[in-house]
Scaffold this motif. Structure first.
Motif, short mmCIF file in Angstrom:
data_model
loop_
_atom_site.label_atom_id
_atom_site.label_comp_id
_atom_site.label_asym_id
_atom_site.label_seq_id
_atom_site.Cartn_x
_atom_site.Cartn_y
_atom_site.Cartn_z
N PRO A 84 20.90 16.42 20.14
CA PRO A 84 22.05 15.97 19.35
C PRO A 84 23.20 16.96 19.41
O PRO A 84 23.01 18.16 19.19
CB PRO A 84 21.47 15.86 17.94
CG PRO A 84 20.02 15.54 18.16
CD PRO A 84 19.64 16.33 19.39
N THR A 85 24.38 16.46 19.75
CA THR A 85 25.56 17.30 19.96
C THR A 85 26.76 16.68 19.25
O THR A 85 26.89 15.46 19.22
CB THR A 85 25.85 17.43 21.48
OG1 THR A 85 24.68 17.90 22.14
CG2 THR A 85 27.00 18.39 21.73
N GLU A 86 27.63 17.52 18.70
CA GLU A 86 28.76 16.98 17.95
C GLU A 86 29.83 16.38 18.86
O GLU A 86 30.35 15.30 18.60
CB GLU A 86 29.37 18.08 17.06
CG GLU A 86 28.49 18.42 15.88
CD GLU A 86 29.24 19.16 14.80
OE1 GLU A 86 30.48 19.04 14.73
OE2 GLU A 86 28.59 19.88 14.02
N ILE A 87 30.17 17.08 19.95
CA ILE A 87 31.26 16.62 20.81
C ILE A 87 30.88 16.72 22.28
O ILE A 87 30.28 17.71 22.71
CB ILE A 87 32.54 17.45 20.58
CG1 ILE A 87 33.11 17.21 19.18
CG2 ILE A 87 33.61 17.11 21.62
CD1 ILE A 87 34.32 18.08 18.87
N ALA A 88 31.24 15.70 23.04
CA ALA A 88 31.20 15.76 24.50
C ALA A 88 32.64 15.69 24.98
O ALA A 88 33.38 14.77 24.63
CB ALA A 88 30.40 14.61 25.08
N LEU A 89 33.06 16.69 25.74
CA LEU A 89 34.38 16.69 26.35
C LEU A 89 34.23 16.28 27.81
O LEU A 89 33.53 16.95 28.58
CB LEU A 89 35.03 18.07 26.26
CG LEU A 89 35.39 18.60 24.87
CD1 LEU A 89 35.97 20.01 24.98
CD2 LEU A 89 36.38 17.67 24.18
N ILE A 90 34.87 15.18 28.19
CA ILE A 90 34.81 14.69 29.57
C ILE A 90 36.17 14.94 30.21
O ILE A 90 37.20 14.44 29.74
CB ILE A 90 34.47 13.20 29.63
CG1 ILE A 90 33.11 12.94 28.99
CG2 ILE A 90 34.49 12.69 31.07
CD1 ILE A 90 32.70 11.48 28.95
N PHE A 91 36.18 15.70 31.30
CA PHE A 91 37.42 16.10 31.96
C PHE A 91 37.68 15.29 33.24
O PHE A 91 36.76 14.93 33.97
CB PHE A 91 37.37 17.58 32.32
CG PHE A 91 37.36 18.51 31.15
CD1 PHE A 91 38.54 18.98 30.59
CD2 PHE A 91 36.16 18.93 30.58
CE1 PHE A 91 38.53 19.84 29.51
CE2 PHE A 91 36.13 19.79 29.50
CZ PHE A 91 37.33 20.24 28.95
N ASP A 92 38.94 15.04 33.51
CA ASP A 92 39.43 14.50 34.78
C ASP A 92 39.02 13.05 35.04
O ASP A 92 39.02 12.61 36.18
CB ASP A 92 38.98 15.39 35.94
CG ASP A 92 39.89 15.21 37.17
OD1 ASP A 92 41.11 15.04 36.98
OD2 ASP A 92 39.37 15.26 38.30
N THR A 93 38.68 12.33 34.02
CA THR A 93 38.49 10.87 34.11
C THR A 93 38.50 10.32 32.70
O THR A 93 38.16 11.03 31.75
CB THR A 93 37.18 10.48 34.81
OG1 THR A 93 37.12 9.06 34.95
CG2 THR A 93 35.96 10.93 34.03
N ASN A 94 38.92 9.07 32.56
CA ASN A 94 38.76 8.38 31.28
C ASN A 94 37.98 7.09 31.49
O ASN A 94 37.99 6.20 30.64
CB ASN A 94 40.12 8.11 30.63
CG ASN A 94 41.04 7.25 31.48
OD1 ASN A 94 40.84 6.05 31.61
ND2 ASN A 94 42.05 7.86 32.10
N ASP A 95 37.28 7.03 32.62
CA ASP A 95 36.48 5.86 32.98
C ASP A 95 35.00 6.23 32.86
O ASP A 95 34.47 7.01 33.66
CB ASP A 95 36.81 5.44 34.41
CG ASP A 95 36.09 4.18 34.85
OD1 ASP A 95 35.22 3.69 34.10
OD2 ASP A 95 36.38 3.70 35.96
N TYR A 96 34.33 5.69 31.86
CA TYR A 96 32.93 6.04 31.59
C TYR A 96 32.03 5.74 32.78
O TYR A 96 30.99 6.41 32.98
CB TYR A 96 32.43 5.27 30.35
CG TYR A 96 32.15 3.81 30.59
CD1 TYR A 96 30.87 3.36 30.86
CD2 TYR A 96 33.19 2.87 30.59
CE1 TYR A 96 30.60 2.02 31.10
CE2 TYR A 96 32.94 1.54 30.82
CZ TYR A 96 31.65 1.11 31.07
OH TYR A 96 31.39 -0.22 31.32
N ARG A 97 32.41 4.77 33.62
CA ARG A 97 31.56 4.42 34.76
C ARG A 97 31.43 5.56 35.75
O ARG A 97 30.42 5.68 36.45
CB ARG A 97 32.13 3.18 35.46
CG ARG A 97 32.09 1.91 34.61
CD ARG A 97 32.89 0.80 35.23
NE ARG A 97 34.29 1.17 35.40
CZ ARG A 97 35.22 0.35 35.88
NH1 ARG A 97 34.90 -0.88 36.23
NH2 ARG A 97 36.48 0.75 36.02
N ARG A 98 32.46 6.41 35.80
CA ARG A 98 32.43 7.54 36.74
C ARG A 98 31.58 8.70 36.21
O ARG A 98 31.44 9.72 36.88
CB ARG A 98 33.85 8.01 37.03
CG ARG A 98 34.72 6.97 37.69
CD ARG A 98 35.94 7.61 38.33
NE ARG A 98 35.57 8.45 39.45
CZ ARG A 98 36.34 9.42 39.93
NH1 ARG A 98 37.51 9.69 39.36
NH2 ARG A 98 35.95 10.15 40.95
#
Length: 331
Positions: A84-98
């Motif tokens: 369990p984690t409070e935040i996931a930071l996803i960089f360089d895409t805003n498309d969950y499929r990638r």
């Protein structure tokens, strides 16, 4: 960044209050995505923020000089489960499929998923959370990361600066694509104060060509097909050939730029045959908006560089791409 101070303050407050954070980027990560992840990883370690960096798949050998194996984990080979984690930071895409299949785990175990990106938001799929920063005016995600770290008051050092510099240099292709802004140059001028030898970065990113890669490049270029009065170059290669030559998909993408150097060519297309009915498509263009082309195949990206992944695709990808390209050739 064209964001209000309130929005920045909210995001930074969210990050600073989080007890633990996961960092990631899109599959087959490039210099911009990996650079952003590593910059934030080193920054969080510096302020003793619990952080975990996970890549969707293996990182290309060209980034070995950044020691990704030391600081990141490969989702395909995780030694411990995602907790369990409070935040996931996803960089360089805003498309969950990638970010699949990692995204499903993040959605299950993370309270909040936040995107930091510079690509246009796709019409399909879930919209980014209100805390996300999607700044299409930025020439790279590492530019956004730079300003965020500055706003957070985290001092620069060699590791952070090198990671950011790699991302900016890579995604602007040595400052060729800076979106008519001087910002990329100004940021890198600041970063160079902390980098011991920035020339070596260019060598790692653009100058390290093995004999095997050169031979495969020669074969691929010789088999390139041209369509629409030589305006469109189509290259095809198999994952098997890449593996045989100790290369990865990232290496194959370099071939696109060379095909685009032909003066009559306006668009170059790379089709990587991953396995039966699975393909990776990459598009490069001098003037056409190929992000629209990528969207036809449920992909996305920049106006001049984009791509898509085809899974269980029963049609002939080359024929379907040529059909989709036709309207561009009439512009």
């Amino acid at each position: 960044m064209p964001r209000t101070q309130t929005q920045l303050t909210q995001l930074i407050s969210k990050i600073q209050s989080a007890r633990n954070i996961i960092l990631t980027t899109h599959k087959t990560c490039d210099g911009d995505g990996l650079g952003s992840v590593l910059a934030f990883y080193h920054a969080f370690k510096k302020i003793n923020k619990p952080v975990r960096a996970i890549t969707v798949d293996k990182v290309s050998q060209k980034y070995k000089f950044l020691s990704p194996k030391k600081y990141t984990e490969n989702f395909e080979e995780l030694k411990t489960t995602i907790e369990p984690t409070e935040i996931a930071l996803i960089f360089d895409t805003n498309d969950y499929r990638r970010v699949q299949p990692l995204y499903e785990k993040l959605k299950k175990h993370c309270q909040e998923i936040i995107y930091i990106d510079h690509h246009p938001i796709l019409d399909t799929g879930p919209k980014p959370s209100p805390y996300s920063i999607v700044d299409t005016a930025a020439a790279s995600t590492c530019e956004i990361a730079y300003f965020l770290l500055k706003e957070m008051g985290i001092s620069m050092d060699t590791n952070i600066a090198t990671a950011l510099y790699v991302g900016i240099v890579f995604d602007t292709q040595r400052f060729h694509f800076i979106r008519n802004s001087e910002i990329s140059h100004k940021i890198c001028a600041d970063l160079c104060q902390y980098i011991k030898n920035n020339e070596s970065i260019y060598t790692h990113l653009f100058g390290m060509i093995s004999l095997k890669k050169m031979n495969l490049l020669s074969q691929t270029i010789n088999q390139t097909e041209y369509f629409y009065k030589n305006q469109v170059a189509v290259l095809e290669i198999t994952k098997e050939k890449l593996n045989k030559n100790n290369l990865d998909v990232e290496d194959a993408c370099d071939f696109l730029d060379m095909a685009l150097d032909v003066n009559s060519t306006q668009l170059s297309v790379l089709i990587v045959h991953l396995s039966k009915d699975q393909y990776k498509l990459s598009f490069r263009s001098k003037k056409w908006d190929v992000s629209k082309l990528a969207e036809v195949f449920n992909g996305g990206g920049h106006k001049k560089a984009s791509g898509a992944n085809l899974v269980n695709y029963k049609k002939n990808p080359k024929l379907e791409i040529l059909k989709a390209i036709q309207p561009f050739t009439q512009q």
